[in-house]
Enzyme design. Structure first.
Site, mmCIF file in Angstrom:
data_model
loop_
_atom_site.group_PDB
_atom_site.id
_atom_site.type_symbol
_atom_site.label_atom_id
_atom_site.label_comp_id
_atom_site.label_asym_id
_atom_site.label_seq_id
_atom_site.Cartn_x
_atom_site.Cartn_y
_atom_site.Cartn_z
ATOM 1 N N ASP A 148 -1.134 15.255 0.925
ATOM 2 C CA ASP A 148 -2.103 15.752 0.516
ATOM 3 C C ASP A 148 -2.654 15.968 1.831
ATOM 4 O OD1 ASP A 148 -4.579 15.037 -0.506
ATOM 5 O OD2 ASP A 148 -4.236 13.228 -1.346
ATOM 6 N N CYS A 205 -12.417 10.084 -3.661
ATOM 7 C CA CYS A 205 -11.406 9.905 -3.890
ATOM 8 C C CYS A 205 -10.881 10.137 -5.491
ATOM 9 C CB CYS A 205 -11.386 8.539 -3.740
ATOM 10 S SG CYS A 205 -9.907 7.464 -4.713
ATOM 11 N N GLY A 206 -10.288 9.990 -5.449
ATOM 12 C CA GLY A 206 -10.074 10.518 -7.935
ATOM 13 C C GLY A 206 -10.068 9.584 -8.549
ATOM 14 N N ASN A 232 0.123 10.051 -10.019
ATOM 15 C CA ASN A 232 -0.072 9.044 -9.282
ATOM 16 C C ASN A 232 0.020 7.889 -10.126
ATOM 17 O OD1 ASN A 232 -1.105 6.951 -7.872
ATOM 18 N ND2 ASN A 232 -3.356 7.856 -7.508
ATOM 19 N N ASN A 233 1.073 6.697 -9.732
ATOM 20 C CA ASN A 233 0.482 5.529 -10.184
ATOM 21 C C ASN A 233 0.137 4.698 -9.900
ATOM 22 O OD1 ASN A 233 4.133 4.781 -11.840
ATOM 23 N ND2 ASN A 233 3.032 7.074 -11.267
ATOM 24 N N SER A 234 -1.419 4.507 -9.542
ATOM 25 C CA SER A 234 -2.250 4.248 -8.269
ATOM 26 C C SER A 234 -2.361 2.900 -8.249
ATOM 27 C CB SER A 234 -3.354 4.801 -9.371
ATOM 28 O OG SER A 234 -4.300 4.367 -8.186
ATOM 29 N N GLY A 246 -3.721 11.158 1.974
ATOM 30 C CA GLY A 246 -5.376 11.391 2.119
ATOM 31 C C GLY A 246 -6.292 10.535 2.018
ATOM 32 N N TRP A 247 -5.469 9.377 1.005
ATOM 33 C CA TRP A 247 -6.612 7.888 1.298
ATOM 34 C C TRP A 247 -5.907 7.264 2.163
ATOM 35 C CZ3 TRP A 247 -6.907 3.083 1.651
ATOM 36 C CH2 TRP A 247 -7.607 2.093 0.803
#
Length: 537
Positions: A189, A227-228, A386-388, A107-108
């Site tokens: 997402d 945003c998370g 999430n390996n963000s 979604g980002w």
């Protein structure tokens, strides 16, 4: 997995096409072999065909993980069909199978890269229709990758038949029959659902119809979504979130995707606010458990209240909840992990298939601590993680090693913990051990923390920026055209990238074949001797 069954083998498709044509009196100009090829190049007729096919793959992968955590799966996020296509082509080239490799629709990324408003933050402000449109686009490009690769096999078959080499003919037909599709599961997402539960259901249907077999939904307030990995997150009561999980499940079942997968994401670890205090019907119900985490000041008398204040009974105490000027209510500090555990257990007990816990750092111990608590209630609980790129992986893991060494009594006086990102440490023992832990993070987290699927949300956003910066620096600098030739094209050729023949990649050769099917010898084709793509043959 193979692209065809016995009923859909090349020979069977050829026979079916022949029978159909012969049953008509005026279709003599139609060649059965061409029909068979076109059918195999277009195996998936609709997005629902894709959703049903990929859902079964994902369910099989989930079962395989339950048998052995070494069978974890991976994906990379993408914001354009070409990017997703090239990922799967590369995976097939390097590993010969797409098994266990998916795509992630962030979604980002949709907000930042695909909105008609221009770049937007990850706050559900972009057009909701852009999400199913991107799913459809991704699968269009993946199907085109199938058609292109099969087209090359058909050329090999033609050459073998022309030479009379029956052994080669049989070998190529076997390759065609065992062809593995580039079409893989997409974890898509849906943010917080883009509205109420009916809005969530309607959007979920569009996403599934576009091909989504797996939908990820989060427990934030839809119109206050963040945003998370940013501040200001606001969560909803469990009843509200479960209604949206139900909405997604109904959408899957209505459309006949019975294996559809729902990922329930909790942002509670970093969310300190709620917009709504739910009504408890009985002591100990979900609303009561949710309200137990509300922060406030205990009061003894109504005289302690001001105009507009509210009160809440927590056990034997009565509190005045802590409210911000905007009316949002604060949770008690240091309750994030407890709320995460309750969120996850509740979601899995009420229809979700997988979990997503948004964390502030990649720390196996932290994740495993929560997962072990969840597994006391749900033994086979599994995570999507999430390996963000929002994490500073280098700094985080160097600090983790520093702390581990310090706790073990090892001398760390040569290192400044707050400056471990500095390049002076790059070749140090600490940095090398940190890199080893980064390298094994996914494998270790799958085994120790219940992570079934590892994804990077925004990899191509960053790779595009990095490669563009390098090309711009050198091309507009001293290297000129050599910057492109040495830095891009020569590497494409040497590494065997399909994209170096960009005309073929865009479907030019497939189009030439179709022209020949339709027009015969009078077809005007682009692939003649003057086509410069021949330089890359």
């Amino acid at each position: 997995m193979p692209n065809t069954t016995d009923q859909n083998s090349y020979k069977q498709q050829l026979t079916d096409a022949q029978n159909t044509i012969e049953s008509q009196g005026t279709w003599n100009a139609i060649t059965p072999e061409y029909v068979a090829r076109m059918r195999l190049q277009n195996r998936f007729r609709t997005g629902l065909d894709i959703a049903r096919f990929t859902a079964k793959i994902m369910r099989e992968d989930m079962d395989a993980y339950d048998q052995d955590p070494a069978n974890y799966t991976q994906s990379l996020g993408c914001w354009h069909g070409f990017i997703g296509q090239q990922k799967m082509i590369s995976i097939k080239k390097h590993f010969e199978t797409t098994r266990g490799r998916y795509l992630y629709l962030s979604g980002w990324m949709v907000a930042a890269m695909r909105s008609e408003f221009g770049p937007l933050p990850d706050q559900s402000m972009h057009e909701k229709t852009s999400v199913p449109m991107l799913i459809e686009e991704l699968y269009t490009f993946l199907k085109q990758a199938d058609a292109r690769e099969l087209n090359h096999l058909f050329k090999d078959l033609d050459a073998a038949q022309a030479s009379g080499d029956q052994v080669k003919v049989q070998a190529v037909q076997k390759q065609i029959d065992n062809f593995e599709t580039h079409v893989v599961p997409i974890i898509a997402d849906i943010d917080a659902g883009f509205g109420n539960e009916e809005a969530t259901y309607l959007l979920a249907k569009k996403m599934i119809e576009a091909g989504a077999c797996c939908i990820q939904i989060e427990n934030q307030v839809s119109d206050a979504k963040q945003c998370g990995h940013q501040d200001g997150k606001v969560t909803v009561p469990h009843e509200d979130f479960l209604a949206k999980i139900n909405a997604v499940r109904y959408a899957f079942l209505e459309l006949g995707v019975e294996d559809g997968v729902i990922v329930a994401r909790t942002d509670s670890l970093g969310a300190g606010l709620t917009q709504k205090i739910p009504v408890s019907q009985t002591p100990g119900d979900l609303a009561d458990q949710y309200n137990a985490y509300i922060d406030g000041v205990e009061i003894q008398s109504l005289s302690e209240l001001s105009s507009g204040d509210m009160v809440l009974k927590q056990g034997d105490a009565v509190i005045k909840p802590t409210r911000l000027p905007n009316g949002l209510v604060r949770f008690k500090p240091n309750t994030g992990e407890d709320r995460v555990v309750l969120d996850c257990i509740t979601s899995l007990q009420n229809g979700a298939d997988l979990l997503w816990i948004e964390t502030e750092k990649p720390h196996i111990g932290q994740i495993a601590g929560m997962v072990n608590r969840i597994r006391e209630a749900i033994p086979n609980a599994k995570l999507v993680y999430n390996n963000s790129p929002s994490f500073n992986w280098t700094l985080n893991f160097r600090q983790q090693v520093f702390d581990m060494w310090a706790e073990a009594g090892k001398d760390v006086s040569a290192y400044d913990r707050d400056q471990l990102m500095n390049q002076v440490y790059d070749g140090s023992d600490l940095a090398l051990e940190a890199d080893e832990k980064i390298q094994s993070f996914q494998r270790d987290a799958a085994a120790q923390a219940g992570i079934f699927h590892h994804l990077i949300t925004l990899p191509t956003y960053h790779t595009a920026a990095l490669s563009t910066d390098n090309l711009a620096k050198d091309y507009f600098g001293e290297q000129g055209m050599l910057a492109y030739v040495a830095g891009v094209q020569r590497k494409e050729i040497r590494q065997g990238l399909a994209s170096v023949r960009h005309q073929d990649m865009s479907g030019s050769n497939i189009g030439d074949d179709h022209k020949e099917y339709f027009s015969g010898d009078q077809a005007l084709k682009a692939s003649g001797e003057n086509n410069t793509m021949n330089q890359f043959s």
